[in-house]
Design a protein around this motif. Sequence first.
Motif, mmCIF file in Angstrom:
data_model
loop_
_atom_site.group_PDB
_atom_site.id
_atom_site.type_symbol
_atom_site.label_atom_id
_atom_site.label_comp_id
_atom_site.label_asym_id
_atom_site.label_seq_id
_atom_site.Cartn_x
_atom_site.Cartn_y
_atom_site.Cartn_z
ATOM 1 N N ALA A 179 0.850 -1.205 0.000
ATOM 2 C CA ALA A 179 0.000 0.000 0.000
ATOM 3 C C ALA A 179 0.879 1.246 0.000
ATOM 4 C CB ALA A 179 -0.930 -0.026 1.213
ATOM 5 N N PRO A 180 1.668 1.433 -1.056
ATOM 6 C CA PRO A 180 2.635 2.543 -1.037
ATOM 7 C C PRO A 180 1.996 3.914 -0.888
ATOM 8 C CG PRO A 180 2.471 1.533 -3.232
ATOM 9 C CD PRO A 180 1.754 0.633 -2.282
ATOM 10 N N ALA A 181 0.883 4.150 -1.548
ATOM 11 C CA ALA A 181 0.260 5.476 -1.460
ATOM 12 C C ALA A 181 -0.297 5.713 -0.060
ATOM 13 C CB ALA A 181 -0.839 5.617 -2.512
ATOM 14 N N HIS A 182 -0.948 4.695 0.493
ATOM 15 C CA HIS A 182 -1.481 4.854 1.849
ATOM 16 C C HIS A 182 -0.356 5.036 2.860
ATOM 17 C CE1 HIS A 182 -5.332 3.591 0.162
ATOM 18 N NE2 HIS A 182 -5.910 3.923 1.301
ATOM 19 N N VAL A 183 0.692 4.248 2.739
ATOM 20 C CA VAL A 183 1.786 4.357 3.709
ATOM 21 C C VAL A 183 2.426 5.742 3.626
ATOM 22 C CG1 VAL A 183 4.100 3.507 4.289
ATOM 23 C CG2 VAL A 183 2.203 1.890 3.936
ATOM 24 N N ALA A 184 2.587 6.250 2.423
ATOM 25 C CA ALA A 184 3.150 7.604 2.290
ATOM 26 C C ALA A 184 2.255 8.615 3.000
ATOM 27 C CB ALA A 184 3.303 7.965 0.811
ATOM 28 N N ASN A 185 0.959 8.456 2.846
ATOM 29 C CA ASN A 185 0.034 9.374 3.526
ATOM 30 C C ASN A 185 0.095 9.212 5.045
ATOM 31 O OD1 ASN A 185 -1.454 11.312 2.056
ATOM 32 N ND2 ASN A 185 -3.403 10.485 2.851
ATOM 33 N N LEU A 186 0.189 7.971 5.500
ATOM 34 C CA LEU A 186 0.256 7.727 6.947
ATOM 35 C C LEU A 186 1.507 8.376 7.531
ATOM 36 C CD1 LEU A 186 -0.834 3.962 7.052
ATOM 37 C CD2 LEU A 186 -2.197 5.929 7.726
ATOM 38 N N ARG A 187 2.597 8.291 6.802
ATOM 39 C CA ARG A 187 3.830 8.923 7.298
ATOM 40 C C ARG A 187 3.625 10.438 7.425
ATOM 41 N NH1 ARG A 187 6.916 5.771 3.137
ATOM 42 N NH2 ARG A 187 7.640 3.851 4.121
ATOM 43 N N THR A 188 2.991 11.022 6.422
ATOM 44 C CA THR A 188 2.737 12.473 6.485
ATOM 45 C C THR A 188 1.801 12.809 7.640
ATOM 46 O OG1 THR A 188 3.038 12.670 4.105
ATOM 47 C CG2 THR A 188 1.829 14.446 5.204
ATOM 48 N N LEU A 189 0.737 12.036 7.767
ATOM 49 C CA LEU A 189 -0.232 12.295 8.844
ATOM 50 C C LEU A 189 0.440 12.181 10.211
ATOM 51 C CD1 LEU A 189 -3.199 10.263 7.299
ATOM 52 C CD2 LEU A 189 -3.225 12.737 7.716
ATOM 53 N N GLY A 236 -0.563 18.338 4.993
ATOM 54 C CA GLY A 236 0.135 17.968 3.759
ATOM 55 C C GLY A 236 -0.256 16.614 3.204
ATOM 56 N N ALA A 237 -1.199 15.927 3.859
ATOM 57 C CA ALA A 237 -1.586 14.592 3.387
ATOM 58 C C ALA A 237 -2.577 14.689 2.238
ATOM 59 C CB ALA A 237 -2.192 13.788 4.539
ATOM 60 N N GLN A 238 -2.604 13.651 1.430
ATOM 61 C CA GLN A 238 -3.530 13.594 0.297
ATOM 62 C C GLN A 238 -4.944 13.307 0.792
ATOM 63 O OE1 GLN A 238 -2.452 14.142 -2.927
ATOM 64 N NE2 GLN A 238 -0.525 14.609 -1.894
ATOM 65 N N GLU A 239 -5.901 13.989 0.176
ATOM 66 C CA GLU A 239 -7.291 13.733 0.550
ATOM 67 C C GLU A 239 -7.818 12.482 -0.159
ATOM 68 O OE1 GLU A 239 -9.747 17.199 0.255
ATOM 69 O OE2 GLU A 239 -11.590 15.990 0.310
ATOM 70 N N LYS A 240 -7.259 12.222 -1.307
ATOM 71 C CA LYS A 240 -7.759 11.100 -2.120
ATOM 72 C C LYS A 240 -6.592 10.194 -2.501
ATOM 73 C CE LYS A 240 -11.246 10.582 -5.719
ATOM 74 N NZ LYS A 240 -11.988 9.613 -4.899
ATOM 75 N N LEU A 241 -6.809 8.904 -2.330
ATOM 76 C CA LEU A 241 -5.775 7.917 -2.668
ATOM 77 C C LEU A 241 -6.404 6.835 -3.544
ATOM 78 C CD1 LEU A 241 -4.133 7.288 0.831
ATOM 79 C CD2 LEU A 241 -3.299 8.795 -0.985
ATOM 80 N N PRO A 242 -5.579 6.161 -4.315
ATOM 81 C CA PRO A 242 -6.114 5.024 -5.059
ATOM 82 C C PRO A 242 -6.414 3.863 -4.119
ATOM 83 C CG PRO A 242 -3.733 5.119 -5.288
ATOM 84 C CD PRO A 242 -4.144 6.362 -4.547
ATOM 85 N N ALA A 243 -7.372 3.025 -4.488
ATOM 86 C CA ALA A 243 -7.569 1.767 -3.760
ATOM 87 C C ALA A 243 -6.315 0.927 -3.943
ATOM 88 C CB ALA A 243 -8.793 1.032 -4.307
ATOM 89 N N GLU A 244 -5.828 0.342 -2.850
ATOM 90 C CA GLU A 244 -4.653 -0.534 -2.930
ATOM 91 C C GLU A 244 -5.028 -1.907 -2.366
ATOM 92 O OE1 GLU A 244 -0.810 2.272 -2.772
ATOM 93 O OE2 GLU A 244 -2.036 2.510 -0.954
ATOM 94 N N PHE A 245 -6.025 -2.497 -2.999
ATOM 95 C CA PHE A 245 -6.560 -3.779 -2.513
ATOM 96 C C PHE A 245 -5.636 -4.937 -2.883
ATOM 97 C CE2 PHE A 245 -11.202 -2.132 -3.191
ATOM 98 C CZ PHE A 245 -10.988 -1.141 -2.244
ATOM 99 N N THR A 246 -5.021 -4.849 -4.047
ATOM 100 C CA THR A 246 -4.111 -5.900 -4.518
ATOM 101 C C THR A 246 -2.928 -5.217 -5.194
ATOM 102 O OG1 THR A 246 -5.078 -6.067 -6.727
ATOM 103 C CG2 THR A 246 -6.065 -7.451 -5.025
ATOM 104 N N ARG A 247 -1.902 -6.001 -5.444
ATOM 105 C CA ARG A 247 -0.774 -5.499 -6.220
ATOM 106 C C ARG A 247 -0.311 -6.610 -7.152
ATOM 107 N NH1 ARG A 247 5.135 -5.310 -4.106
ATOM 108 N NH2 ARG A 247 5.342 -6.445 -6.059
ATOM 109 N N ASN A 248 0.547 -6.256 -8.095
ATOM 110 C CA ASN A 248 1.134 -7.264 -8.959
ATOM 111 C C ASN A 248 2.080 -8.121 -8.121
ATOM 112 O OD1 ASN A 248 2.896 -8.568 -10.884
ATOM 113 N ND2 ASN A 248 1.948 -7.220 -12.412
ATOM 114 N N ALA A 249 1.939 -9.447 -8.246
ATOM 115 C CA ALA A 249 2.755 -10.338 -7.409
ATOM 116 C C ALA A 249 4.192 -10.449 -7.908
ATOM 117 C CB ALA A 249 2.114 -11.719 -7.349
ATOM 118 N N ASP A 250 4.459 -9.933 -9.092
ATOM 119 C CA ASP A 250 5.824 -10.041 -9.628
ATOM 120 C C ASP A 250 6.819 -9.383 -8.681
ATOM 121 O OD1 ASP A 250 4.833 -11.308 -11.800
ATOM 122 O OD2 ASP A 250 4.962 -9.572 -13.152
#
Lengths: 274, 274
Positions: free
Chosen positions: B40-50, B87-101
Amino acid sequence: MDELLEASQPADWRAPDPGNLLYMELDAGRVVIELAPAFAPAHVANLRTLAREGYWDGLSLYRSQDNFVVQWGDPTEDADARRPLGGAQEKLPAEFTRNADGLAFHRLPDPDGWAPEIGFVDGFPAGRDPKTGEAWLAHCYGMVGAGRDMAADSSNGTELYAVTGQSPRQLDRNITLVGRVLQGMELLSVLPRGTGPLGFYEKPSQRTRIRAVRLAAEVPEDERSALQVLRTDTPLFDAVIESRRNRRDDWYKRPAGHIDLCNVPLPVREAAAD
Amino acid sequence: MDELLEASQPADWRAPDPGNLLYMELDAGRVVIELAPAFAPAHVANLRTLAREGYWDGLSLYRSQDNFVVQWGDPTEDADARRPLGGAQEKLPAEFTRNADGLAFHRLPDPDGWAPEIGFVDGFPAGRDPKTGEAWLAHCYGMVGAGRDMAADSSNGTELYAVTGQSPRQLDRNITLVGRVLQGMELLSVLPRGTGPLGFYEKPSQRTRIRAVRLAAEVPEDERSALQVLRTDTPLFDAVIESRRNRRDDWYKRPAGHIDLCNVPLPVREAAAD
């Protein structure tokens, strides 16, 4: 699921036999446990005797292990100093499994890693093995069992536990389950976790006192909890399961198409006053 | 299992990156959460900012639903009255799954009804689908996710939840998981259950105050929790799993020969002082 339950008919529900209900009275409220004599007849007979004679009155919940169980009874280590058993049996047979013959086993078709077959018997989650002809209760959240020592037949029902975490199904067929909590689970699940080994409290003052444990049949009718349990052998129950296997509400973007035995809800409601 | 861990070598353990650790400080103590930027890279980045901006400081745990989750953040219903995101993003993409590669997926061979394949990635329980090439985190006890509304992309990480009951795997691939609680789960799991719908507290006074949430990297070193996490890509971890699939101690009369993903222990220890 709420819609299904709202549309339910009286025949979809059953009122548990007061002879199979224990009320554990805590300062925080009442915990109602339905016993399963079909699976653990000797233990249930002992539990009825122990309740009738007030065995647990003034004893305590003395163990709370995070993501596992809470446990209650007499924590005295010295066997000679323990509360006397009165008319209850000191020794009982292990009741880990029973013969599946004659048991109305309502099967859940979903795969399960712990048992060849899984399903429900009169509101209790259960496993079954067609090869051995055995059936047994399953360690789901809220299930109640009889603690034992090393010997399989070392439980007598005085030390009971309730599952408060992820279902410890590895205990299935290794210990005698005696019933499940119908109401008041939230009084047990919030008990502070004990900091001693296995979640035992290190100080007696950390334990939670049990005011009394009574068999509902011996409690005046106007003091009983008027509970009804959803029958698990009906088309409505199948519809409830399906509503949870594949959630239909808009929130879910990807229905699971599956449910684990211990994720199936076993609804309980307060009976409407006449 | 204790024997195995006692015989472990330093290389069997890893120290989590302080840039991936949140400390939630409650009056009762500290809850340590390891974030999962690989999922969840986008969410984690936001959590760090928050966390950096003190977003949760003085907010509360406002929901505790028995056998499900606790949830925290800003319970204000009126969106305009909510704490500003800084400074956190109000909107993030859903990060339900990722590419397993490219993901080091340490597979658990046991069958699972919720996912074609299950296993562990850097200490997190996960699912994988070889047909779609996707991987995702699994809702086991202690996992932390980002609450959302109806829209898949409506979470921004301000409202977090931790699983406190039977693993709600039906949520997998339906919501963004951001990490797991490494220490302090017992501070969250005992919170009184809310009596409102879905376990929300009915009165603000029933909420549990959050003193602060900080990123460990921004906490002075001598105030950090010195935790180590068992690596999940080692022969030792396989031995730990096997010790739980088939318990060898004398208490167990019938080893299960199976384990569910969410029953696998993910050991955490305090690092020995130098």
